[in-house]
Design a protein around this motif. Structure first.
Motif, PDB file in Angstrom:
ATOM      1  N   LEU A 101       0.834  -1.208   0.000  1.00  9.55           N
ATOM      2  CA  LEU A 101       0.000   0.000   0.000  1.00  9.55           C
ATOM      3  C   LEU A 101       0.868   1.257   0.000  1.00  9.55           C
ATOM      4  CD1 LEU A 101      -2.816  -0.997   2.542  1.00  9.55           C
ATOM      5  CD2 LEU A 101      -3.031  -0.780   0.052  1.00  9.55           C
ATOM      6  N   GLY A 102       1.937   1.233   0.787  1.00  6.13           N
ATOM      7  CA  GLY A 102       2.836   2.371   0.822  1.00  6.13           C
ATOM      8  C   GLY A 102       3.483   2.626  -0.528  1.00  6.13           C
ATOM      9  N   ARG A 103       3.889   1.564  -1.195  1.00  9.31           N
ATOM     10  CA  ARG A 103       4.552   1.733  -2.485  1.00  9.31           C
ATOM     11  C   ARG A 103       3.562   2.156  -3.570  1.00  9.31           C
ATOM     12  NH1 ARG A 103       9.255  -3.000  -2.649  1.00  9.31           N
ATOM     13  NH2 ARG A 103      10.209  -2.376  -0.665  1.00  9.31           N
ATOM     14  N   LEU A 104       2.345   1.672  -3.483  1.00 10.38           N
ATOM     15  CA  LEU A 104       1.320   2.113  -4.435  1.00 10.38           C
ATOM     16  C   LEU A 104       1.030   3.598  -4.266  1.00 10.38           C
ATOM     17  CD1 LEU A 104      -1.109  -0.941  -4.150  1.00 10.38           C
ATOM     18  CD2 LEU A 104       0.227  -0.315  -6.172  1.00 10.38           C
ATOM     19  N   ALA A 105       1.046   4.068  -3.017  1.00  9.95           N
ATOM     20  CA  ALA A 105       0.833   5.498  -2.776  1.00  9.95           C
ATOM     21  C   ALA A 105       2.015   6.309  -3.307  1.00  9.95           C
ATOM     22  CB  ALA A 105       0.631   5.761  -1.290  1.00  9.95           C
ATOM     23  N   ASP A 106       3.224   5.790  -3.092  1.00 10.55           N
ATOM     24  CA  ASP A 106       4.400   6.491  -3.594  1.00 10.55           C
ATOM     25  C   ASP A 106       4.367   6.627  -5.113  1.00 10.55           C
ATOM     26  OD1 ASP A 106       5.327   6.781  -1.054  1.00 10.55           O
ATOM     27  OD2 ASP A 106       6.743   5.114  -1.143  1.00 10.55           O
ATOM     28  N   ARG A 107       3.777   5.646  -5.786  1.00 12.17           N
ATOM     29  CA  ARG A 107       3.667   5.703  -7.245  1.00 12.17           C
ATOM     30  C   ARG A 107       2.367   6.384  -7.694  1.00 12.17           C
ATOM     31  NH1 ARG A 107       8.534   4.771  -7.111  1.00 12.17           N
ATOM     32  NH2 ARG A 107       9.541   3.010  -8.198  1.00 12.17           N
ATOM     33  N   ARG A 108       1.615   6.906  -6.720  1.00 10.49           N
ATOM     34  CA  ARG A 108       0.381   7.655  -6.969  1.00 10.49           C
ATOM     35  C   ARG A 108      -0.698   6.795  -7.645  1.00 10.49           C
ATOM     36  NH1 ARG A 108       2.555  13.733  -8.641  1.00 10.49           N
ATOM     37  NH2 ARG A 108       3.900  13.975  -6.798  1.00 10.49           N
ATOM     38  N   LEU A 109      -0.653   5.498  -7.375  1.00 14.86           N
ATOM     39  CA  LEU A 109      -1.720   4.613  -7.847  1.00 14.86           C
ATOM     40  C   LEU A 109      -2.883   4.610  -6.857  1.00 14.86           C
ATOM     41  CD1 LEU A 109       0.569   1.767  -9.166  1.00 14.86           C
ATOM     42  CD2 LEU A 109      -0.727   3.422 -10.533  1.00 14.86           C
ATOM     43  N   ILE A 110      -2.621   4.978  -5.621  1.00 14.15           N
ATOM     44  CA  ILE A 110      -3.648   5.355  -4.654  1.00 14.15           C
ATOM     45  C   ILE A 110      -3.172   6.653  -4.013  1.00 14.15           C
ATOM     46  CG2 ILE A 110      -4.462   3.001  -4.181  1.00 14.15           C
ATOM     47  CD1 ILE A 110      -2.807   3.011  -1.622  1.00 14.15           C
ATOM     48  N   THR A 111      -4.082   7.413  -3.417  1.00 14.20           N
ATOM     49  CA  THR A 111      -3.691   8.676  -2.792  1.00 14.20           C
ATOM     50  C   THR A 111      -3.126   8.418  -1.398  1.00 14.20           C
ATOM     51  OG1 THR A 111      -5.832   9.058  -1.733  1.00 14.20           O
ATOM     52  CG2 THR A 111      -5.573   9.807  -4.021  1.00 14.20           C
ATOM     53  N   GLU A 112      -2.429   9.409  -0.856  1.00  9.92           N
ATOM     54  CA  GLU A 112      -1.905   9.279   0.506  1.00  9.92           C
ATOM     55  C   GLU A 112      -3.043   9.100   1.509  1.00  9.92           C
ATOM     56  OE1 GLU A 112       0.850   8.865   1.970  1.00  9.92           O
ATOM     57  OE2 GLU A 112       2.166   9.001   0.235  1.00  9.92           O
ATOM     58  N   ARG A 113      -4.142   9.791   1.271  1.00  7.23           N
ATOM     59  CA  ARG A 113      -5.285   9.634   2.176  1.00  7.23           C
ATOM     60  C   ARG A 113      -5.817   8.201   2.113  1.00  7.23           C
ATOM     61  NH1 ARG A 113     -10.896  13.238   2.330  1.00  7.23           N
ATOM     62  NH2 ARG A 113     -11.990  11.887   3.833  1.00  7.23           N
ATOM     63  N   GLU A 114      -5.904   7.658   0.910  1.00  8.28           N
ATOM     64  CA  GLU A 114      -6.373   6.274   0.778  1.00  8.28           C
ATOM     65  C   GLU A 114      -5.409   5.306   1.445  1.00  8.28           C
ATOM     66  OE1 GLU A 114      -8.922   6.481  -3.403  1.00  8.28           O
ATOM     67  OE2 GLU A 114      -6.739   6.179  -3.469  1.00  8.28           O
ATOM     68  N   ARG A 115      -4.126   5.579   1.292  1.00  7.86           N
ATOM     69  CA  ARG A 115      -3.142   4.726   1.951  1.00  7.86           C
ATOM     70  C   ARG A 115      -3.363   4.730   3.466  1.00  7.86           C
ATOM     71  NH1 ARG A 115       3.371   6.077   2.330  1.00  7.86           N
ATOM     72  NH2 ARG A 115       3.884   4.449   3.825  1.00  7.86           N
ATOM     73  N   VAL A 170     -12.898   1.554   3.518  1.00  2.04           N
ATOM     74  CA  VAL A 170     -12.306   0.538   2.639  1.00  2.04           C
ATOM     75  C   VAL A 170     -13.159   0.363   1.388  1.00  2.04           C
ATOM     76  CG1 VAL A 170     -11.761  -1.910   2.399  1.00  2.04           C
ATOM     77  CG2 VAL A 170     -11.127  -0.694   4.496  1.00  2.04           C
ATOM     78  N   ARG A 171     -14.470   0.298   1.602  1.00  2.00           N
ATOM     79  CA  ARG A 171     -15.359   0.081   0.461  1.00  2.00           C
ATOM     80  C   ARG A 171     -15.299   1.240  -0.529  1.00  2.00           C
ATOM     81  NH1 ARG A 171     -17.418  -4.458  -1.869  1.00  2.00           N
ATOM     82  NH2 ARG A 171     -18.951  -3.783  -3.409  1.00  2.00           N
ATOM     83  N   ALA A 172     -15.158   2.435  -0.008  1.00  2.00           N
ATOM     84  CA  ALA A 172     -15.085   3.592  -0.895  1.00  2.00           C
ATOM     85  C   ALA A 172     -13.851   3.521  -1.789  1.00  2.00           C
ATOM     86  CB  ALA A 172     -15.082   4.876  -0.070  1.00  2.00           C
ATOM     87  N   VAL A 173     -12.708   3.151  -1.209  1.00  2.35           N
ATOM     88  CA  VAL A 173     -11.485   3.022  -2.013  1.00  2.35           C
ATOM     89  C   VAL A 173     -11.635   1.871  -3.001  1.00  2.35           C
ATOM     90  CG1 VAL A 173      -8.984   2.698  -1.965  1.00  2.35           C
ATOM     91  CG2 VAL A 173     -10.121   3.933  -0.106  1.00  2.35           C
ATOM     92  N   TYR A 174     -12.214   0.791  -2.532  1.00  2.00           N
ATOM     93  CA  TYR A 174     -12.418  -0.374  -3.401  1.00  2.00           C
ATOM     94  C   TYR A 174     -13.234   0.007  -4.632  1.00  2.00           C
ATOM     95  CZ  TYR A 174     -14.050  -5.028  -4.821  1.00  2.00           C
ATOM     96  OH  TYR A 174     -14.338  -6.169  -5.528  1.00  2.00           O
ATOM     97  N   GLU A 175     -14.323   0.734  -4.421  1.00  2.00           N
ATOM     98  CA  GLU A 175     -15.159   1.142  -5.547  1.00  2.00           C
ATOM     99  C   GLU A 175     -14.425   2.137  -6.457  1.00  2.00           C
ATOM    100  OE1 GLU A 175     -17.794  -0.073  -6.540  1.00  2.00           O
ATOM    101  OE2 GLU A 175     -18.560  -1.200  -4.842  1.00  2.00           O
ATOM    102  N   ARG A 176     -13.637   3.008  -5.863  1.00  2.00           N
ATOM    103  CA  ARG A 176     -12.878   3.956  -6.682  1.00  2.00           C
ATOM    104  C   ARG A 176     -11.875   3.221  -7.569  1.00  2.00           C
ATOM    105  NH1 ARG A 176      -7.922   5.355  -8.194  1.00  2.00           N
ATOM    106  NH2 ARG A 176      -7.114   5.132  -6.088  1.00  2.00           N
ATOM    107  N   VAL A 177     -11.156   2.259  -7.004  1.00  6.08           N
ATOM    108  CA  VAL A 177     -10.126   1.544  -7.768  1.00  6.08           C
ATOM    109  C   VAL A 177     -10.751   0.678  -8.850  1.00  6.08           C
ATOM    110  CG1 VAL A 177      -8.355  -0.260  -7.629  1.00  6.08           C
ATOM    111  CG2 VAL A 177      -8.408   1.586  -5.929  1.00  6.08           C
ATOM    112  N   PHE A 178     -11.825  -0.033  -8.500  1.00  3.06           N
ATOM    113  CA  PHE A 178     -12.362  -1.014  -9.437  1.00  3.06           C
ATOM    114  C   PHE A 178     -13.457  -0.457 -10.348  1.00  3.06           C
ATOM    115  CE2 PHE A 178     -10.367  -3.756  -6.312  1.00  3.06           C
ATOM    116  CZ  PHE A 178      -9.721  -4.664  -7.126  1.00  3.06           C
TER     117      PHE A 178
END
Length: 927
Positions: A376-390, A454-462
């Motif tokens: 999760l930390g590395r995905l945030a660093d690559r901006r694939l998720i936001t820091e808030r989502e992380r 969690v569900r909100a991030v899940y829906e955003r990603v998928f």
């Protein structure tokens, strides 16, 4: 302050004050000296009471092992995470003080003792969730390393070291590695997790032959090594197993060898592995053995893991579909929120991390981190998720994993459901450190807060990410992205149960051993269905998971569509218009079958279990090539048996061809000539392996037909015991026949005899065999007959014959296994010869037996082999035992009998109660 007031002051703020109080009262009553030690050390007393309040299981462990209190006094203040090296040293010392105990018991005891220390730091919040799961993973690694060393020493003594030729043409020792997958692979192990393993060896070849049994192939050596190791770690003893071991994620799954060479593994993962199998390797590492062998393997398959998705969109879409399939499969209507699989639960966090890793990992090796929080930390660093989502996902992960641990450590069970009733849920809230008076309300709000995020991030990603059509990743042509997998589904699922089957789900080609758990987070019987290409098992994609009754209906309709295509034509009579389309006919037929399944499930002993296993049987049948014609009677019998028994549900799910045995008439079952039937199946085969498979196939058919009639109420208890006893005796004779044929194949025609008799003890001898009973055996031969193999002494020849016979009965093959064979009641126990002459056996009874052995041998009964020899030994043995008993003091007999009974009750009946007040109906008081 008075003592009672001190206790009350310490327990007052604990989550389960009554449980802590009861623990101390038990300790004071049974171990007054230890209780006094606690009183003198208030800090130690406080910690012991805390363990009992947070985990009745560990409170019971302390009460049953009062010597652990002194150990805990030394260990309680050390909060650093123990490495595998440190734990290995502790285990070595522990084993040295328990040299008279079976190694699998040593491992189970050591793990339970270490949990006291780990969980104490957990509930005291001196260690984070990451530190806790890391140490639990290190503990599992330590147990695996010990088991590997122990098993390898045994195998080297038998066959010598496994050898191979290196690139310079030199002889060297072949290496072996235990690869951890799933939560153990990512060092995120739970307190009650299964451990998912894969065994690799470096090279084929032969052993040195310096052991007592000569040379064998490396393949056989390493298969036996893996089998022995998994038994040490996963075999149930009176104190439970150290871990439930699952080997079904190995190459070719249930049909694969127990271990495979590096070359075989690479061929499989490069060319044959499905997407979900590649995804399991995201969370993999060397847990024991030669780490460099795993490094070679990982380097060769890494590119294949991260380059098989067609595009980012496909990766995300496929994972979402798999998650929806899991939601449908696991919407079991169980009361309470499922922390692992529920909406906004742990699984969704893992899906987010792994789907994005698969989608972008081919282009960015830095994303290849197995641990969820690190990824999760590395995905945030690559901006694939936001820091808030992380932050939200990481906080939710810590909260939910802690909650999962509190649920599991109450009684040591692999549960993920938060209780629905307010009293039990409030106790969970207090164990999560929410304080009264509004602990329950605040816990509920926190749970909703985290799962909603969690569900909100899940829906955003998928949803959003797919809409945006992210850039494509490299891929292998024609392949889709893997689903995160839950083994039970992938392998058509075997729930982790302690049934007649051993705990290790191996189904290997050599011997081995309940239970479906996490792979890297998903649930498996589900995912094989999720990745199936058959549209009948693929309901339309849904935007929200299906739950409760809707999920039941969806799963049952899917199962009905499978069964309906295999119904005997005249089984369904539909009042349709003559011009009705084929689609209309199939739809109505499916509904008719689904209604039958639901109605039959309601009439079964457990409706939920019935529908769950029927769905799994249907999924397995749909993927098999077996040609079955079913009737409504077959389906009713299937539902009834699945509702009554997880054991039979597992058998049918792994081999749906057994459905044909469900409607055998009870008269046929009662009159079966089991010996002739099994012999006929074996006669047609020409190799040892094929004979074992044929024996298991026939045995499973016969056991299922008896179980079906038993559950239907058509067999009395006495009839059921008689049928199972006759089947066991027939199996012993079939195994003896197989062993004789294999001896002839290996050493030429047998020169004489052999004249060997198998003597039963326990339930086998008394005609009381039941589902899951062991075979307690003593085996003797006639010393007046010459050795059946001219090159061997009688002792050597009969030992090899018995080894083959035991392997025929207890080895796991692709078709399963038959019985656990227990030879520990033979003269001199585990240190005695496997087989001895009839004269020396009788002499042993006459001169060297103890009273407890009389109690075992008085049931002695000839059950296989040469029955004339066996009955003669039986008569002599009984005469010797009764003569000795008549000469013994009556009080000594009574006292020794009572001592044996009380020891069984203490060591077996109270070893691992599922809950306070649980009763072991076999070994417990009054059992």
């Amino acid at each position: 302050m008075k003592f009672d007031e001190k206790i009350e002051a310490l327990v007052r703020d604990l989550p389960d004050a009554e449980g802590a109080r009861a623990f101390y009262e038990r300790l004071a009553a049974e171990h007054a000296r230890v209780a006094n030690k606690l009183v003198r050390d208030e800090g130690l007393l406080s910690d012991a009471l805390a363990l009992a309040a947070w985990s009745p299981l560990l409170g019971t462990t302390l009460a049953q092992n009062p010597d652990y209190v002194s150990w805990l006094a030394r260990e309680r203040t050390d909060t650093h995470v123990r490495t595998t090296e440190e734990l290995g040293e502790s285990l070595a010392r522990f084993a040295l003080t328990h040299t008279q105990v079976e190694p699998q018991v040593v491992l189970a005891r050591f793990r339970r003792r270490e949990l006291l220390r780990i969980y104490l730091r957990d509930v005291r919040r001196t260690n984070s969730i990451v530190e806790t799961t890391e140490e639990l993973s290190n503990l599992a690694d330590t147990v695996l390393a010990y088991a590997l060393d122990h098993a390898r020493q045994e195998l080297d003594n038998r066959y010598g070291a496994p050898l191979c030729t290196d690139e310079r043409g030199r002889k060297t020792t072949a290496s072996f590695c235990v690869v951890a997958l799933g939560k153990l692979g990512s060092r995120e192990l739970n307190y009650a997790s299964d451990i998912d393993l894969l065994f690799l060896y470096s090279d084929n070849g032969e052993t040195s032959g310096s052991g007592e049994r000569g040379a064998t192939t490396n393949r056989e050596y390493f298969n036996r090594l893996a089998e022995r190791m998994t038994r040490l770690v996963g075999q149930q003893s009176g104190e439970g197993a150290a871990y439930r071991v699952d080997l079904r994620l190995r190459p070719h799954g249930r049909n694969g060898a127990l271990s495979c060479s590096l070359a075989e593994a690479l061929r499989y993962y490069r060319a044959q592995a499905q997407a979900w199998e590649l995804q399991t390797l995201i969370r993999s590492r060397a847990a024991a053995g030669t780490a460099s062998l795993y490094t070679r393997f990982a380097a060769e398959v890494r590119e294949r893991i991260y380059s098989h998705a067609a595009s980012v969109e496909d990766a995300l879409s496929n994972v979402r579909l798999a998650k929806q399939k899991i939601d449908r499969q696991h919407a079991d209507g169980s009361r309470g929120y499922n922390v692992k699989l529920g909406r906004g639960g742990i699984r969704e966090i893992e899906f987010i991390a792994q789907a994005l890793q698969l989608a972008h990992g081919a282009q960015d090796i830095w994303l290849h981190a197995p641990h969820t929080l690190i990824s999760l930390g590395r995905l945030a660093d690559r901006r694939l998720i936001t820091e808030r989502e992380r932050t939200e996902l990481s906080d939710a992960y810590s909260f939910l994993r802690t909650l999962e641990h509190r649920l599991q450590m109450e009684h040591g069970l692999q549960t993920h459901s938060v209780p629905d009733d307010d009293v039990r849920r409030a106790l969970v809230a207090r164990r999560m450190n929410f304080t009264p008076p509004d602990a329950l309300a605040r816990f509920n709000r926190a749970l909703e807060f985290h799962t909603t995020r969690v569900r909100a991030v899940y829906e955003r990603v998928f949803v959003e990410t797919q809409t945006e059509r992210a850039p494509a990743a490299p891929h292998a042509p024609g392949e889709g992205a893997p689903a995160t997998v839950d083994k039970a589904a992938i392998t058509n699922g075997a729930a982790a149960t302690t049934t007649a089957a051993p705990v290790v789900a191996t189904d290997a080609t050599v011997a081995g051993e309940n239970g479906a758990t996490d792979v890297n987070g998903t649930d498996a019987a589900t995912l094989v269905n999720a990745t199936s290409h058959d549209a009948t098992l693929h309901p339309p994609r849904l935007e929200a998971p299906v739950t409760g009754a809707d999920a039941d209906n969806a799963a049952t309709l899917a199962a009905a569509s499978v069964f309906a295509t295999r119904l005997i034509p005249d089984s369904i009579h539909l009042n349709l218009h003559p011009r009705a389309s084929q689609a209309t006919f199939e739809s109505d037929a499916n509904r008719r079958v689904a209604r039958l399944l639901h109605d039959a499930a309601r009439e079964s002993l457990n409706q939920r279990r019935a529908l769950t296993y029927v769905a799994r049987v249907a999924a397995s049948l749909d993927k098999s090539s077996v040609n079955l014609e079913l009737s409504f009677a077959h389906l009713r019998a299937l539902v009834r048996l699945c509702g009554a028994s997880e054991f039979f549900g597992e058998m049918l799910a792994s081999n749906p061809a057994l459905i044909s045995a469900l409607h055998t008439r009870v008269e046929v079952v009662r009159e079966r000539d089991y010996r002739a039937l099994l012999r006929a199946e074996i006669d047609r085969e020409g190799t040892f392996r094929d004979e074992l498979i044929a024996l298991r196939r026939a045995w499973s058919q016969l056991l299922v037909e008896a179980g079906a009639r038993d559950v239907a109420g058509e067999l009395s208890h006495a009839d059921s015991n008689r049928v199972q006893t006759e089947l066991a005796k027939a199996s012993i004779n079939a195994a003896y026949f197989i062993a004789r044929r294999e001896m002839a194949r290996r050493y030429g025609n047998l020169a004489a005899g052999p004249r060997l008799s198998v003597l039963g003890l326990g339930r086998l001898a008394s005609g009381g065999m039941d589902y899951g009973s062991d075979l307690d055996l003593v085996i003797v031969y006639d010393a007046q007959v010459t050795s059946p193999v001219a090159a061997f002494t009688r002792e050597e020849a009969y030992t090899r014959l018995v080894e083959l016979m035991v392997a025929a009965l207890s080895s796991l093959t692709r078709a399963g296994y038959l019985y656990r064979v227990d030879l520990r009641l033979r003269p001199d126990g585990k240190n005695g010869a496997l087989v001895r002459s009839s004269a020396s056996f009788v002499e042993y009874l006459r001169t060297r037996t103890d009273v407890w052995e009389w109690l075992a041998y008085v049931k002695l009964c000839a059950v296989g082999g040469d029955l004339e020899l066996g009955r003669d030994v039986e008569r002599q043995a009984r005469s010797v035992i009764h003569e000795a008993a008549r000469g013994a003091d009556a009080e000594e007999l009574r006292g020794e009998t009572r001592r044996v009974r009380e020891r069984l009750e203490r060591e077996r009946g109270e070893a691992s109660p599922a809950a306070r007040g649980a009763i072991d109906i076999k070994f417990g008081a009054g059992g």
